[in-house]
Design an enzyme around this catalytic site. Structure first.
Site, PDB file in Angstrom:
ATOM      1  N   ASN A  95       0.814  -1.219   0.000  1.00 45.46           N
ATOM      2  CA  ASN A  95       0.000   0.000   0.000  1.00 45.46           C
ATOM      3  C   ASN A  95       0.849   1.272   0.000  1.00 45.46           C
ATOM      4  OD1 ASN A  95      -2.538   1.632   0.750  1.00 45.46           O
ATOM      5  ND2 ASN A  95      -1.160   2.024   2.472  1.00 45.46           N
ATOM      6  N   SER A 148      -3.916   2.761  -8.656  1.00 42.45           N
ATOM      7  CA  SER A 148      -4.722   3.994  -8.628  1.00 42.45           C
ATOM      8  C   SER A 148      -5.507   4.113  -9.921  1.00 42.45           C
ATOM      9  CB  SER A 148      -3.782   5.194  -8.497  1.00 42.45           C
ATOM     10  OG  SER A 148      -4.481   6.388  -8.714  1.00 42.45           O
ATOM     11  N   TYR A 161       3.887   9.421 -11.232  1.00 46.92           N
ATOM     12  CA  TYR A 161       3.013   8.655 -10.330  1.00 46.92           C
ATOM     13  C   TYR A 161       2.092   7.752 -11.160  1.00 46.92           C
ATOM     14  CZ  TYR A 161      -0.736   7.827  -6.878  1.00 46.92           C
ATOM     15  OH  TYR A 161      -1.668   7.247  -6.055  1.00 46.92           O
ATOM     16  N   ALA A 162       1.488   8.320 -12.199  1.00 43.67           N
ATOM     17  CA  ALA A 162       0.555   7.542 -13.033  1.00 43.67           C
ATOM     18  C   ALA A 162       1.274   6.376 -13.724  1.00 43.67           C
ATOM     19  CB  ALA A 162      -0.092   8.451 -14.075  1.00 43.67           C
ATOM     20  N   SER A 164       3.983   4.885 -12.648  1.00 44.07           N
ATOM     21  CA  SER A 164       4.304   3.870 -11.623  1.00 44.07           C
ATOM     22  C   SER A 164       3.078   3.020 -11.322  1.00 44.07           C
ATOM     23  CB  SER A 164       4.834   4.535 -10.335  1.00 44.07           C
ATOM     24  OG  SER A 164       3.793   5.137  -9.566  1.00 44.07           O
ATOM     25  N   LYS A 165       1.914   3.649 -11.270  1.00 41.42           N
ATOM     26  CA  LYS A 165       0.695   2.911 -10.919  1.00 41.42           C
ATOM     27  C   LYS A 165       0.220   2.034 -12.081  1.00 41.42           C
ATOM     28  CE  LYS A 165       0.143   4.219  -6.645  1.00 41.42           C
ATOM     29  NZ  LYS A 165       0.215   3.240  -5.555  1.00 41.42           N
TER      30      LYS A 165
HETATM   31  N1  LIG Z   1      -5.933   8.862  -1.479  1.00 42.28           N
HETATM   32  C1  LIG Z   1      -6.223   8.718  -2.733  1.00 42.28           C
HETATM   33  O1  LIG Z   1      -7.024   9.470  -3.325  1.00 42.28           O
HETATM   34  C2  LIG Z   1      -5.609   7.579  -3.523  1.00 42.28           C
HETATM   35  C3  LIG Z   1      -6.084   7.361  -4.831  1.00 42.28           C
HETATM   36  C4  LIG Z   1      -5.532   6.320  -5.560  1.00 42.28           C
HETATM   37  C5  LIG Z   1      -4.548   5.512  -5.014  1.00 42.28           C
HETATM   38  N2  LIG Z   1      -4.104   5.764  -3.741  1.00 42.28           N
HETATM   39  C6  LIG Z   1      -3.075   4.864  -3.225  1.00 42.28           C
HETATM   40  O2  LIG Z   1      -3.443   4.405  -1.944  1.00 42.28           O
HETATM   41  C7  LIG Z   1      -2.265   4.063  -1.206  1.00 42.28           C
HETATM   42  C8  LIG Z   1      -2.328   4.672   0.176  1.00 42.28           C
HETATM   43  O3  LIG Z   1      -2.325   6.065   0.043  1.00 42.28           O
HETATM   44  P1  LIG Z   1      -3.138   7.034   1.033  1.00 42.28           P
HETATM   45  O4  LIG Z   1      -3.986   7.886   0.191  1.00 42.28           O
HETATM   46  O5  LIG Z   1      -3.718   6.261   2.144  1.00 42.28           O
HETATM   47  O6  LIG Z   1      -1.916   7.966   1.516  1.00 42.28           O
HETATM   48  P2  LIG Z   1      -1.447   8.511   2.928  1.00 42.28           P
HETATM   49  O7  LIG Z   1      -2.606   8.753   3.827  1.00 42.28           O
HETATM   50  O8  LIG Z   1      -0.536   9.633   2.619  1.00 42.28           O
HETATM   51  O9  LIG Z   1      -0.637   7.262   3.538  1.00 42.28           O
HETATM   52  C9  LIG Z   1       0.534   6.815   2.938  1.00 42.28           C
HETATM   53  C10 LIG Z   1       1.189   5.817   3.879  1.00 42.28           C
HETATM   54  O10 LIG Z   1       2.387   5.345   3.260  1.00 42.28           O
HETATM   55  C11 LIG Z   1       3.500   5.617   4.105  1.00 42.28           C
HETATM   56  N3  LIG Z   1       4.665   5.881   3.280  1.00 42.28           N
HETATM   57  C12 LIG Z   1       4.874   6.912   2.445  1.00 42.28           C
HETATM   58  N4  LIG Z   1       6.081   6.809   1.865  1.00 42.28           N
HETATM   59  C13 LIG Z   1       6.640   5.677   2.354  1.00 42.28           C
HETATM   60  C14 LIG Z   1       7.868   5.035   2.157  1.00 42.28           C
HETATM   61  N5  LIG Z   1       8.802   5.533   1.339  1.00 42.28           N
HETATM   62  N6  LIG Z   1       8.114   3.878   2.814  1.00 42.28           N
HETATM   63  C15 LIG Z   1       7.191   3.353   3.667  1.00 42.28           C
HETATM   64  N7  LIG Z   1       6.015   3.931   3.912  1.00 42.28           N
HETATM   65  C16 LIG Z   1       5.738   5.081   3.252  1.00 42.28           C
HETATM   66  C17 LIG Z   1       3.054   6.810   4.952  1.00 42.28           C
HETATM   67  O11 LIG Z   1       3.766   6.935   6.171  1.00 42.28           O
HETATM   68  P3  LIG Z   1       5.151   7.801   6.271  1.00 42.28           P
HETATM   69  O12 LIG Z   1       5.003   8.971   5.338  1.00 42.28           O
HETATM   70  O13 LIG Z   1       5.219   8.192   7.690  1.00 42.28           O
HETATM   71  O14 LIG Z   1       6.239   6.857   5.866  1.00 42.28           O
HETATM   72  C18 LIG Z   1       1.606   6.419   5.207  1.00 42.28           C
HETATM   73  O15 LIG Z   1       1.532   5.446   6.218  1.00 42.28           O
HETATM   74  C19 LIG Z   1      -1.091   4.522  -2.066  1.00 42.28           C
HETATM   75  O16 LIG Z   1      -0.587   3.418  -2.795  1.00 42.28           O
HETATM   76  C20 LIG Z   1      -1.728   5.513  -3.011  1.00 42.28           C
HETATM   77  O17 LIG Z   1      -1.005   5.653  -4.210  1.00 42.28           O
HETATM   78  C21 LIG Z   1      -4.612   6.759  -2.981  1.00 42.28           C
END
Ligand SMILES: NC(=O)c1ccc[n+]([C@@H]2O[C@H](COP(=O)([O-])OP(=O)(O)OC[C@H]3O[C@@H](n4cnc5c(N)ncnc54)[C@H](OP(=O)(O)O)[C@@H]3O)[C@@H](O)[C@H]2O)c1
Length: 262
Positions: A95, A148, A161-162, A164-165
């Site tokens: 994730n 994503s 980002y796109a 990578s996804k």
């Molecule tokens: N939110 C959206 O709209 C959305 C849409 C499509 C896809 N996604 C995908 O959903 C997933 C979760 O994202 P989220 O929206 O929940 O984001 P988030 O709330 O920012 O959480 C991201 C998590 O990843 C951790 N993280 C970031 N960089 C890291 C690294 N280098 N190594 C280890 N941990 C890391 C962060 O903790 P630390 O920063 O403290 O390490 C945090 O726990 C991601 O894959 C994202 O691409 C999200």
């Protein structure tokens, strides 16, 4: 007859990366409620400690580990730590991901490319490899990759980002194809807009009233009428992690409030 118990994760061991907040946090809590012991990572130990405490207060078992998803030397040690603590390893949720800056395709610098690709793609690939080696030895497992909607339809200013996804969708198929005979199922979830720090970072530098305007414009453009909550991703996570999805591998489930319907 289908038994609801097929959704249970009782006795299973899961590792959820990026579980200190957002979708990973909701998933870790959901897995625990479904019966799994959960190892959780992020880069910051105090943040994962807090999530582990939350899980333990609910009566669950948790293992918090600080681990940077972009450092390849961390992955085998991470898998070893999970096995050492819980004696097995059934489910990996890839994730953790990053999208630290926006830039047009003309302005994107190599450093941004490397940062994003290291965590979102290379880290996911090699952590999956380390986990799958253990799963194969143990007779099977599940890997869930978080991609994503941006990996299917690009949005402007976030090309790396796109890309990578999009590659994560192919990694899901590649691992699924090679590991199906080892009883390792590999699927992905592609969220659309979900209310987390990653999403909110996009407009973080705008004045507050403009942030609210953008949020309501996004919500209005979503057929189901709201930006998703992290909890709205968890049902699909439990489905993919459990025996309820026993005939599914290599697929990506798009959870975007209906945006892709048009
Ligand atoms: N939110 C959206 O709209 C959305 C849409 C499509 C896809 N996604 C995908 O959903 C997933 C979760 O994202 P989220 O929206 O929940 O984001 P988030 O709330 O920012 O959480 C991201 C998590 O990843 C951790 N993280 C970031 N960089 C890291 C690294 N280098 N190594 C280890 N941990 C890391 C962060 O903790 P630390 O920063 O403290 O390490 C945090 O726990 C991601 O894959 C994202 O691409 C999200």
């Amino acid at each position: 007859m289908f038994e609801l118990s097929r959704f249970s994760l009782e006795g299973r061991v899961a590792l959820v990366t990026g579980a200190s907040r957002g979708i990973g946090h909701a998933t870790a809590l959901g897995f625990s409620r479904a019966g799994a012991s959960v190892a959780i990572t992020s880069r910051k130990q105090p943040d994962v400690d807090a999530v582990a405490d939350e899980i333990r207060r609910m009566g669950g078992r948790a293992l918090p580990i600080a681990s940077h998803g972009g450092r390849m030397e961390n992955h085998a040690a991470l898998v070893d730590a999970v096995v050492k603590e819980f004696d097995r390893f059934d489910i990996l949720v890839n994730n953790a991901a990053t999208s630290p800056a926006m830039a047009s395709v003309l302005d994107t610098e190599e450093r941004l490319w490397d940062t994003i690709m290291n965590v979102n793609l290379k880290g996911l690939y090699f952590l999956s490899q380390a986990a799958a080696k253990v799963m194969k030895k143990n007779g099977g497992g599940r890997i869930i990759n978080v991609t994503s909607s941006d990996g299917i339809k690009a949005s402007q200013g976030r090309s790396v980002y796109a890309i990578s996804k999009a590659a994560v969708i192919m990694a899901t198929k590649a691992f699924a194809g090679e590991l199906a005979r080892d009883n390792i199922r590999v699927n992905a979830i592609a969220p659309g807009a979900v209310d987390t720090r990653l999403l909110n970072n996009i407009w973080l530098n705008l004045p507050e009233d403009q942030q609210e305007t953008i949020r309501s414009q996004i919500a209005e453009a979503i057929p189901l009428g709201h930006i998703g909550a992290p909890d709205e991703i968890v049902g699909a996570m439990i489905y993919l992690a459990s025996d309820a999805s026993s005939y599914l591998t290599g697929q990506t489930i798009l959870i975007d409030g209906g945006v892709s319907v048009g």
